[in-house]
Design a protein around this motif. Structure first.
Motif, mmCIF file in Angstrom:
data_model
loop_
_atom_site.group_PDB
_atom_site.id
_atom_site.type_symbol
_atom_site.label_atom_id
_atom_site.label_comp_id
_atom_site.label_asym_id
_atom_site.label_seq_id
_atom_site.Cartn_x
_atom_site.Cartn_y
_atom_site.Cartn_z
ATOM 1 N N TYR A 111 0.831 -1.241 0.161
ATOM 2 C CA TYR A 111 0.052 -0.131 0.053
ATOM 3 C C TYR A 111 0.888 1.432 -0.043
ATOM 4 C CZ TYR A 111 -3.600 3.634 0.949
ATOM 5 O OH TYR A 111 -4.483 4.477 1.049
ATOM 6 N N GLN A 112 1.614 1.376 0.810
ATOM 7 C CA GLN A 112 2.549 2.613 1.116
ATOM 8 C C GLN A 112 3.592 2.509 -0.075
ATOM 9 O OE1 GLN A 112 1.169 1.872 4.125
ATOM 10 N NE2 GLN A 112 0.615 3.991 3.817
ATOM 11 N N GLY A 113 4.006 1.768 -0.626
ATOM 12 C CA GLY A 113 4.982 1.553 -1.838
ATOM 13 C C GLY A 113 4.125 2.079 -3.062
ATOM 14 N N LEU A 114 2.965 1.743 -3.187
ATOM 15 C CA LEU A 114 1.799 2.095 -4.540
ATOM 16 C C LEU A 114 1.505 3.437 -4.243
ATOM 17 C CD1 LEU A 114 -0.497 -1.138 -4.980
ATOM 18 C CD2 LEU A 114 1.524 -0.187 -6.340
ATOM 19 N N MET A 115 1.184 4.114 -2.926
ATOM 20 C CA MET A 115 1.028 5.292 -2.612
ATOM 21 C C MET A 115 2.317 6.236 -3.043
ATOM 22 S SD MET A 115 -2.078 5.949 -1.807
ATOM 23 C CE MET A 115 -2.095 7.722 -1.026
ATOM 24 N N ALA A 116 3.291 6.095 -2.692
ATOM 25 C CA ALA A 116 4.651 6.830 -2.974
ATOM 26 C C ALA A 116 4.672 6.708 -4.605
ATOM 27 C CB ALA A 116 5.915 6.242 -2.312
ATOM 28 N N ARG A 117 4.506 5.625 -5.022
ATOM 29 C CA ARG A 117 4.558 5.505 -6.650
ATOM 30 C C ARG A 117 3.264 6.310 -7.277
ATOM 31 N NH1 ARG A 117 2.334 2.295 -10.883
ATOM 32 N NH2 ARG A 117 3.981 2.010 -12.657
ATOM 33 N N TYR A 118 2.386 6.429 -6.788
ATOM 34 C CA TYR A 118 1.211 7.108 -7.212
ATOM 35 C C TYR A 118 1.538 8.564 -7.332
ATOM 36 C CZ TYR A 118 -3.257 9.764 -7.259
ATOM 37 O OH TYR A 118 -4.200 10.740 -7.307
#
Length: 185
Positions: free
Chosen positions: A159-166
């Motif tokens: 989740y946090q990885g995808l948010m940072a990527r977003y």
């Protein structure tokens, strides 16, 4: 099949702002309440971890405020807040995985047996935990504890990885929108 047109920078900017404000406030509220509950329960490690997590929510809100003022560097705050939150949660999950509180669970065994006995009588089923002795129950508790914090760590990475990527992937569109709104170079 035609290629999908690039998103409109102004819409991307507005969406990033909405997501950052919502996510930042949710992290602050949830972590803040968690910190209060952990402190009230005497869990100092959990209280510190929750305060640090709340701080990452404040970082995310600060990043959105910088973007609202036309500062493109606000995206850096958004990305770093997500990565720091991931680090805090992973550190806490790792601490939990290495510090199983066996004494606490030993104290809970009588309550657990009483609860499962009441539930089995209420639903008229056999109590599957009657066949387990205390050592086996402790092993079950340890396995559930390990599984819980392993899942927390795994979900956090995703989740946090995808948010940072977003946030990172929308950096160029946000910069274009800020250039349109504020004339930022």
């Amino acid at each position: 099949m035609s290629a999908k047109p690039p998103p409109i920078p102004e819409l991307v900017y507005q969406r990033v702002m909405k997501v950052a404000r919502f996510d930042g406030h949710m992290v602050m509220w949830i972590a803040g309440i968690g910190a209060l509950l952990a402190a009230a329960g005497g869990s100092h490690t959990a209280a510190v971890a929750a305060c640090l997590a709340a701080g990452t929510g404040a970082m995310e809100i600060h990043g959105s405020q910088q973007l609202a003022r036309g500062n493109e560097r606000g995206v850096n705050w958004l990305v770093r807040a997500q990565l720091l939150l991931m680090f805090v949660i992973l550190a806490y999950a790792t601490w939990q995985l290495t510090h199983f509180n066996e004494g606490l669970y030993r104290e809970l065994i009588p309550q657990f047996r009483e609860y499962t006995e009441q539930a089995s009588r209420r639903y008229k089923v056999n109590n599957p935990y009657d066949a387990l002795d205390d050592a086996q129950l402790m092993l079950l508790f340890r396995m559930c504890h390990t599984l819980l914090y392993a899942v927390v760590g795994f979900v956090t990475c995703i989740y946090q990885g995808l948010m940072a990527r977003y946030y990172h992937k929308r950096r160029a569109a946000v910069a274009k929108a800020l250039d349109i709104y504020y004339g930022v170079e």
